[in-house]
Design an enzyme around this catalytic site. Structure first.
Site, PDB file in Angstrom:
ATOM      1  N   GLU A   4       0.842  -1.206   0.000  1.00 37.88           N
ATOM      2  CA  GLU A   4       0.000   0.000   0.000  1.00 37.88           C
ATOM      3  C   GLU A   4       0.878   1.257   0.000  1.00 37.88           C
ATOM      4  O   GLU A   4       0.733   2.142   0.853  1.00 37.88           O
ATOM      5  CB  GLU A   4      -0.980  -0.028   1.178  1.00 37.88           C
ATOM      6  CG  GLU A   4      -1.930  -1.197   1.089  1.00 37.88           C
ATOM      7  CD  GLU A   4      -3.160  -1.135   2.015  1.00 37.88           C
ATOM      8  OE1 GLU A   4      -3.224  -0.245   2.873  1.00 37.88           O
ATOM      9  OE2 GLU A   4      -4.052  -1.992   1.837  1.00 37.88           O
ATOM     10  N   GLU A  41      -4.811  -8.915  -0.270  1.00 36.51           N
ATOM     11  CA  GLU A  41      -5.554  -8.605   0.955  1.00 36.51           C
ATOM     12  C   GLU A  41      -7.026  -8.564   0.578  1.00 36.51           C
ATOM     13  O   GLU A  41      -7.443  -7.724  -0.214  1.00 36.51           O
ATOM     14  CB  GLU A  41      -5.123  -7.264   1.566  1.00 36.51           C
ATOM     15  CG  GLU A  41      -3.771  -7.334   2.257  1.00 36.51           C
ATOM     16  CD  GLU A  41      -3.422  -6.088   3.065  1.00 36.51           C
ATOM     17  OE1 GLU A  41      -4.343  -5.427   3.583  1.00 36.51           O
ATOM     18  OE2 GLU A  41      -2.215  -5.795   3.161  1.00 36.51           O
ATOM     19  N   GLN A  64      -7.016 -12.073   7.801  1.00 35.18           N
ATOM     20  CA  GLN A  64      -5.690 -12.616   7.951  1.00 35.18           C
ATOM     21  C   GLN A  64      -5.793 -14.016   8.557  1.00 35.18           C
ATOM     22  O   GLN A  64      -6.868 -14.425   8.967  1.00 35.18           O
ATOM     23  CB  GLN A  64      -4.839 -11.713   8.820  1.00 35.18           C
ATOM     24  CG  GLN A  64      -4.646 -10.315   8.247  1.00 35.18           C
ATOM     25  CD  GLN A  64      -3.522  -9.541   8.934  1.00 35.18           C
ATOM     26  OE1 GLN A  64      -2.820 -10.047   9.798  1.00 35.18           O
ATOM     27  NE2 GLN A  64      -3.378  -8.266   8.540  1.00 35.18           N
TER      28      GLN A  64
END
Ligand code: AHR
Length: 535
Positions: free
Chosen positions: A206, A340, A389
């Protein structure tokens, strides 16, 4: 009066009873009538390989994701192997986790690998996630040991934010060289003489936000430098299984993100011998609004429908960025890596908000199935993905509390989908029908099919509708189907979860289809995920 008074409630109750029965019968008719769905599977029309890497996981130094989730230390009373908890390893082994992205996330762009090796580990800070201290007791060797124990591959994200290309290059040399350099000798002193294998390299995380707020042009020039100098020296990874380099990509569908993809892919089209990438990352959480406000348990059907509507936006996002990638890379050499993804909800009350603790319900199982199916349908471009996660954080596979653990409905979806790893996509055609809640309409069912290496056909059916079961009739072309058995995952309520007290409340059950004249028929329950093999 007295008699009347005594009688009249009985009459009223009778009337009430029959009245109610009529209302129930009228309103519940759709609840008991299963919807008919016809699926056509053509095994002769095989598509792309569903890369096993789309079932990847993400483990960041965040909350109890690593510490307690994986690492308990060698002195712990919790049964462990070299500090890594045995119960978690055993559960993860069953998922055949293809790769684990580590150490972040935002954590990666502040991580200095040297603090996580050797006998003396300094205590540092984790300012991103709860402002807690980072003991660095879980570092490079512990991560590699964990991978070896669960049988997975390393997806290492290097620090492009606060680090340097030299620091990252030295980390990769430390990890991978077989030659007797000072770094290789240090690795041997720290317990691993042989080079490690690093399958995947993330060049930043990111970088448009927590990774350094870079513009796409600035990131591009940084990425080229890292791509050039951060080398994998492992002799076994020079040819076929060479390390794949993944550049930071978009985090949404707006102009800012399409511009980012354009910049990287346009440059890729003209890349030279001195830099290259194999993947472009994309992050997309199912969150609806920011900050995350949806509850992970204790919600109703409206929230169920809202979250699933939002998760289906993954399709549009993949289409949007794939179209840009196609312009500059028609041969699809660069994979779209959704590293993600998952549901991101409000933190569980009482937990540290920086630890991103949430429960995991049957809604998450449906969400996972819908996303995995989307990735499978785009198997030619989406060749890797990492759910966020792995343990104790966001849409986790496993939830622990000290020595206890339970696996989540999402865990079971990943387990049921194991046969799809590296299987060949087979098209399924169907009319999905519609499930409606208020002003939200969603496809009622979803399905994918694939053929594994042994020729066995696997079929997945998701029934999104939380109220009505589906009578599914499957026509399979290309094989003479004789039997179809598998597992189905459902739960009584839209927010049913597993807990430490009831760890098996949501767990798969066996299911089989009737097979007649090559046609399969089976009934799938409301809000369910079903995987069957057809032979
Ligand atoms: O997964 C949690 C965080 O979400 C990651 O650290 C970051 O990359 C993203 O914003």
């Amino acid at each position: 009066m007295i008699n009347k008074a005594k009688k009249s409630p009985r009459v009223t109750l009778r009337a009430l009873f029959f009245g109610l029965l009529t209302v129930i019968m009228m309103t519940s008719a759709p609840f008991v009538t299963a919807q008919k769905v016809e699926l056509a599977v053509d095994t002769a029309k095989a598509g792309a390989k569903i890369d096993r890497n789309i079932f990847g996981q993400f483990a960041e130094h965040l909350g109890h994701g690593i510490y307690e989730g994986i690492w308990v230390g060698t002195d712990s009373k919790i049964p462990n192997t070299r500090g890594i908890r045995n119960d978690v390893v055993a559960a993860l082994k069953a998922l055949k986790v293809p790769n684990v992205r580590w150490p972040g996330g935002c954590f990666a762009d502040e991580y200095h690998w040297r603090k996580g090796i050797g006998a003396q580990r300094p205590v540092t800070l984790n300012p991103n996630w709860g402002g807690v201290t980072e003991p660095n007791t879980f570092g490079t060797h512990e991560f590699m040991d964990f991978l070896e124990q669960i049988g997975s591959e390393a997806y290492v994200s290097v620090n492009v934010g606060s680090g340097t290309p030299q620091e990252a290059a030295e980390w990769l040399e430390y990890l991978t060289t077989a030659q007797q350099t000072a770094l290789a000798k240090e690795r041997a002193v720290n317990g691993h003489a042989a080079p490690f294998k690093v399958g995947y390299l993330g060049i930043g995380n990111e970088s448009w936000d927590c990774g350094g707020n870079m513009t796409s042009d600035y990131y591009l020039s940084q990425m080229k430098i890292y791509s050039r100098f951060v080398r994998n020296f492992n002799p076994e990874q020079q040819e076929k299984s060479h390390m794949l380099k993944i550049a930071v990509g978009p985090g949404g569908g707006e102009a800012r993100w399409t511009e980012w993809t354009e910049t990287i892919m346009k440059a890729y089209q003209h890349h030279t011998w001195s830099w290259d990438i194999d993947g472009l990352s994309m992050h997309n959480y199912t969150v609806v609004k920011w900050p995350p406000a949806f509850k992970s348990v204790g919600f109703g059907e409206t929230e169920y429908a809202q979250i699933l509507k939002s998760t289906l936006e993954m399709e549009e996002l993949i289409n949007k960025h794939s179209a840009i990638m196609d312009k500059y890379d028609s041969q699809k050499k660069v994979a779209l890596v959704v590293d993600e993804w998952g549901g991101w909800y409000a933190p569980v009350p009482g937990s540290n908000p920086g630890f991103l603790v949430q429960q995991n319900s049957i809604r998450d199982a449906i969400l996972a199935a819908l996303n995995l199916n989307t990735f499978a349908r785009h198997a030619d471009r989406v060749r890797m993905a990492n759910i966020a996660q792995m343990i104790n954080v966001l849409q986790a596979m496993i939830i622990t509390d000290k020595g206890n653990m339970f696996v989540t409905p999402t865990y079971y979806v990943f387990k049921m989908y194991v046969p799809f790893q590296d299987a060949t996509f087979v098209p399924v055609t169907f009319d999905a029908g519609t499930y409606t809640n208020g002003n939200i309409s969603l496809p009622r069912v979803d399905a994918i099919a694939a053929k594994d290496k042994t020729g066995k056909v696997w079929l997945e059916i998701t029934n999104v509708d939380p109220n009505q079961s589906a009578e599914v009739e499957v026509g399979v072309v290309g094989i003479a189907a004789k039997s179809a058995v598998g597992e189905t995952l459902t739960a009584p309520r839209v927010d049913s979860v597993n807990t430490f007290d009831a760890p098996n409340a949501v767990a798969p059950k066996p299911i089989s289809a009737k097979v007649q004249g090559g046609k399969l028929t089976l009934k799938v329950e409301p809000k369910s995920v079903t995987v069957i093999s057809v032979e």
